[in-house]
Design a protein around this motif. Structure first.
Motif, PDB file in Angstrom:
ATOM      1  N   UNK A   7     -15.182 -11.860   4.017  1.00 17.40           N
ATOM      2  CA  UNK A   7     -16.326 -10.944   4.143  1.00 17.40           C
ATOM      3  C   UNK A   7     -17.498 -11.663   4.830  1.00 17.40           C
ATOM      4  N   UNK A   8     -17.756 -12.888   4.416  1.00 18.78           N
ATOM      5  CA  UNK A   8     -18.853 -13.663   5.037  1.00 18.78           C
ATOM      6  C   UNK A   8     -18.602 -13.873   6.528  1.00 18.78           C
ATOM      7  N   UNK A   9     -17.345 -14.242   6.845  1.00 13.66           N
ATOM      8  CA  UNK A   9     -17.004 -14.523   8.252  1.00 13.66           C
ATOM      9  C   UNK A   9     -17.104 -13.284   9.139  1.00 13.66           C
ATOM     10  N   UNK A  10     -16.942 -12.110   8.522  1.00 14.29           N
ATOM     11  CA  UNK A  10     -16.970 -10.867   9.310  1.00 14.29           C
ATOM     12  C   UNK A  10     -18.393 -10.531   9.761  1.00 14.29           C
ATOM     13  N   UNK A  11     -19.383 -11.199   9.188  1.00 16.78           N
ATOM     14  CA  UNK A  11     -20.804 -11.047   9.576  1.00 16.78           C
ATOM     15  C   UNK A  11     -21.242  -9.584   9.655  1.00 16.78           C
ATOM     16  N   UNK A  12     -20.918  -8.838   8.620  1.00 16.79           N
ATOM     17  CA  UNK A  12     -21.399  -7.453   8.560  1.00 16.79           C
ATOM     18  C   UNK A  12     -20.432  -6.427   9.124  1.00 16.79           C
ATOM     19  N   UNK A  13     -19.381  -6.891   9.805  1.00 15.99           N
ATOM     20  CA  UNK A  13     -18.390  -5.933  10.339  1.00 15.99           C
ATOM     21  C   UNK A  13     -17.491  -5.477   9.188  1.00 15.99           C
ATOM     22  N   UNK A  14     -17.177  -4.191   9.138  1.00 14.13           N
ATOM     23  CA  UNK A  14     -16.308  -3.689   8.061  1.00 14.13           C
ATOM     24  C   UNK A  14     -14.854  -4.054   8.341  1.00 14.13           C
ATOM     25  N   UNK A  15     -14.194  -4.643   7.336  1.00 14.70           N
ATOM     26  CA  UNK A  15     -12.794  -5.047   7.475  1.00 14.70           C
ATOM     27  C   UNK A  15     -11.866  -3.951   6.956  1.00 14.70           C
ATOM     28  N   UNK A  16     -10.612  -4.025   7.371  1.00 16.75           N
ATOM     29  CA  UNK A  16      -9.584  -3.072   6.935  1.00 16.75           C
ATOM     30  C   UNK A  16      -8.603  -3.793   6.018  1.00 16.75           C
ATOM     31  N   UNK A  17      -8.297  -3.213   4.860  1.00 16.34           N
ATOM     32  CA  UNK A  17      -7.243  -3.794   4.014  1.00 16.34           C
ATOM     33  C   UNK A  17      -6.522  -2.672   3.274  1.00 16.34           C
ATOM     34  N   UNK A  18      -5.413  -3.024   2.659  1.00 12.33           N
ATOM     35  CA  UNK A  18      -4.668  -1.986   1.945  1.00 12.33           C
ATOM     36  C   UNK A  18      -3.878  -2.588   0.796  1.00 12.33           C
ATOM     37  N   UNK A  19      -3.389  -1.687  -0.060  1.00 14.02           N
ATOM     38  CA  UNK A  19      -2.641  -2.077  -1.255  1.00 14.02           C
ATOM     39  C   UNK A  19      -1.221  -1.535  -1.132  1.00 14.02           C
ATOM     40  N   UNK A  20      -0.253  -2.343  -1.510  1.00  9.35           N
ATOM     41  CA  UNK A  20       1.128  -1.856  -1.517  1.00  9.35           C
ATOM     42  C   UNK A  20       1.728  -1.996  -2.920  1.00  9.35           C
ATOM     43  N   UNK A  21       2.793  -1.244  -3.134  1.00  7.57           N
ATOM     44  CA  UNK A  21       3.479  -1.251  -4.429  1.00  7.57           C
ATOM     45  C   UNK A  21       4.860  -1.887  -4.207  1.00  7.57           C
ATOM     46  N   UNK A  22       5.258  -2.868  -5.015  1.00  7.05           N
ATOM     47  CA  UNK A  22       6.585  -3.481  -4.818  1.00  7.05           C
ATOM     48  C   UNK A  22       7.705  -2.449  -4.972  1.00  7.05           C
ATOM     49  N   UNK A  23       8.842  -2.688  -4.307  1.00 12.93           N
ATOM     50  CA  UNK A  23       9.973  -1.763  -4.461  1.00 12.93           C
ATOM     51  C   UNK A  23      10.487  -1.763  -5.906  1.00 12.93           C
ATOM     52  N   UNK A  24      11.117  -0.682  -6.309  1.00 16.10           N
ATOM     53  CA  UNK A  24      11.713  -0.676  -7.656  1.00 16.10           C
ATOM     54  C   UNK A  24      12.896  -1.647  -7.682  1.00 16.10           C
ATOM     55  N   UNK A  25      13.243  -2.072  -8.898  1.00 16.41           N
ATOM     56  CA  UNK A  25      14.330  -3.048  -9.055  1.00 16.41           C
ATOM     57  C   UNK A  25      15.596  -2.547  -8.373  1.00 16.41           C
ATOM     58  N   UNK A  26      16.215  -3.407  -7.591  1.00 24.79           N
ATOM     59  CA  UNK A  26      17.466  -3.036  -6.926  1.00 24.79           C
ATOM     60  C   UNK A  26      17.289  -2.622  -5.479  1.00 24.79           C
ATOM     61  N   UNK A  27      16.049  -2.283  -5.066  1.00 31.28           N
ATOM     62  CA  UNK A  27      15.798  -1.898  -3.666  1.00 31.28           C
ATOM     63  C   UNK A  27      15.475  -3.150  -2.865  1.00 31.28           C
ATOM     64  N   UNK A  28      15.742  -3.103  -1.552  1.00 31.65           N
ATOM     65  CA  UNK A  28      15.404  -4.297  -0.788  1.00 31.65           C
ATOM     66  C   UNK A  28      13.989  -4.195  -0.214  1.00 31.65           C
ATOM     67  N   UNK A  29      13.551  -5.278   0.403  1.00 27.56           N
ATOM     68  CA  UNK A  29      12.138  -5.387   0.794  1.00 27.56           C
ATOM     69  C   UNK A  29      11.885  -4.828   2.198  1.00 27.56           C
TER      70      UNK A  29
END
Ligand code: FAD
Length: 317
Positions: A7-29
């Motif tokens: 955030x400091x390095x961005x010097x006031x520019x808004x950054x983009x980020x996101x959240x992911x959910x791990x696959x359910x047991x048995x599914x691949x990545x």
């Protein structure tokens, strides 16, 4: 790198980020990667990976009595490490009180430290689906503020058992949750804000908010937080509406209000494809206003599918 340094390095520019959910047991990545790949165009400095607590499932095999099993989505820390390795971005594993003893949490944190994961999100977690209220796990924490305290202790080289004190300190940047429309169990927004202040006083470095659909709620929350001395970055969390059922589900589960204009627009949709577009348009409008107001990061809840987040980011960044 720490989120606060991004955030400091961005010097006031808004950054983009996101959240992911791990696959359910048995599914691949691979499906997860397929959803992350298109979002890398918007250069997220970090990606959050959720953790789910254990749930009981009952299996009825050929008429025999139901067998009770405990299941959780595995892999949060492994997924964080693999994303850091594959995409060269920071990751933020969510660490929960619910379902984990303090010792188990310590082992997870030590793994994170060894893997070069520098950020963690400290959360209490919810009650299990068959419970009415959250109950602390035996040997675990009751509130996120206590978990923040444990992480902060590790940052000072203090492990759980006091005979182990080490100069090999972790240096985690700690995120915590904030609720512009108050947490569902809190008696008032003001008392919930005081609890947020306790998390910051215990060592939290930044806050990520629960989803909200009316930016005014976020702006008022940030002002009220500042008024009581919360001076860390408050990152807005944005979730696009994706299906008609969200009109009932989101207020019911998260106790948040939906603006009437949004409800009307969703009600007018013929199918969920149209609803998804309304969700994208609303989130673009929300994001543009938040960006113009200079928020440090726009953080999106992807729920595993990224096409709508990609469309929003394209309209905003
Ligand atoms: P806390 O900060 O502990 O607060 C919980 C409640 O207790 C609040 O009502 C608060 O006011 C009250 N309280 C706090 N301290 C005290 C005290 N000392 N005495 C009395 N009352 C107190 N859930 C998951 O299971 N996995 C995830 O990955 C996940 N990620 C999330 C990410 C974000 C950005 C957000 C906003 C939520 C996330 N959640 C996740 C949901 C979260 O676990 C729930 O909202 C949970 O019910 C509360 O977590 P908390 O960390 O805010 O709890």
């Amino acid at each position: 790198m720490k989120i606060t340094d991004h955030i400091l390095n961005a010097k006031g520019k808004t950054l983009f980020s996101f959240e992911i959910v791990p696959p359910v047991k048995g599914k691949n990545i691979q499906e997860l990667y397929n959803n992350i790949d298109p979002l890398m165009e918007f250069k997220p400095p970090f990606i959050d990976v959720t953790t789910s607590r254990e749930e009981y499932v009952y299996i009825n095999k050929s008429g025999l009595l139901d067998k009770k099993l405990t299941r959780r989505r595995p892999g949060t820390v492994g997924i964080c490490a693999s994303i850091q390795h594959k995409y060269k971005v920071d990751t933020v594993p969510h660490i929960l009180c619910g379902g984990f003893t303090k010792e188990e949490t310590e082992y997870v944190l030590v793994d994170c430290h060894y893997l070069g994961i520098q950020n963690v999100m400290a959360l209490r977690g919810d009650a299990r689906s068959e419970q009415k209220y959250f109950e602390a796990t035996k040997g675990g924490h009751a509130f996120a503020s206590e978990l923040v305290g444990q992480i902060q202790n590790l940052n000072c080289g203090k492990y759980l058992h006091e005979e182990i004190e080490s100069d090999n300190c972790a240096d985690f940047c700690i995120g915590v949750a904030g609720y512009p429309e108050k947490h569902l169990e809190a008696p008032s927004l003001q008392s919930d804000l005081k609890r947020l202040k306790e998390k910051v006083d215990a060592g939290a470095d930044y806050v990520v908010t629960q989803m909200f659909f009316d930016n005014q709620k976020y702006f008022e929350f940030v002002d009220a937080a500042k008024e009581i001395g919360i001076n860390v970055p408050i990152i807005p969390g944005i979730k696009p509406i994706a299906v008609k059922r969200h009109l009932q589900l989101l207020p019911q589960v998260f106790r948040i209000d939906l603006p009437q204009d949004l409800i009307d627009a969703v009600d007018d949709c013929k199918d969920n494809k149209a609803v998804r577009q309304v969700g994208v348009d609303w989130a673009i409008q929300q994001s543009k206003e938040l960006k113009a107001a200079g928020v440090p990061v726009l953080h999106y809840y992807s729920m595993g599918k990224s096409d709508n987040i990609h469309a929003i980011a394209k309209g905003v960044f």
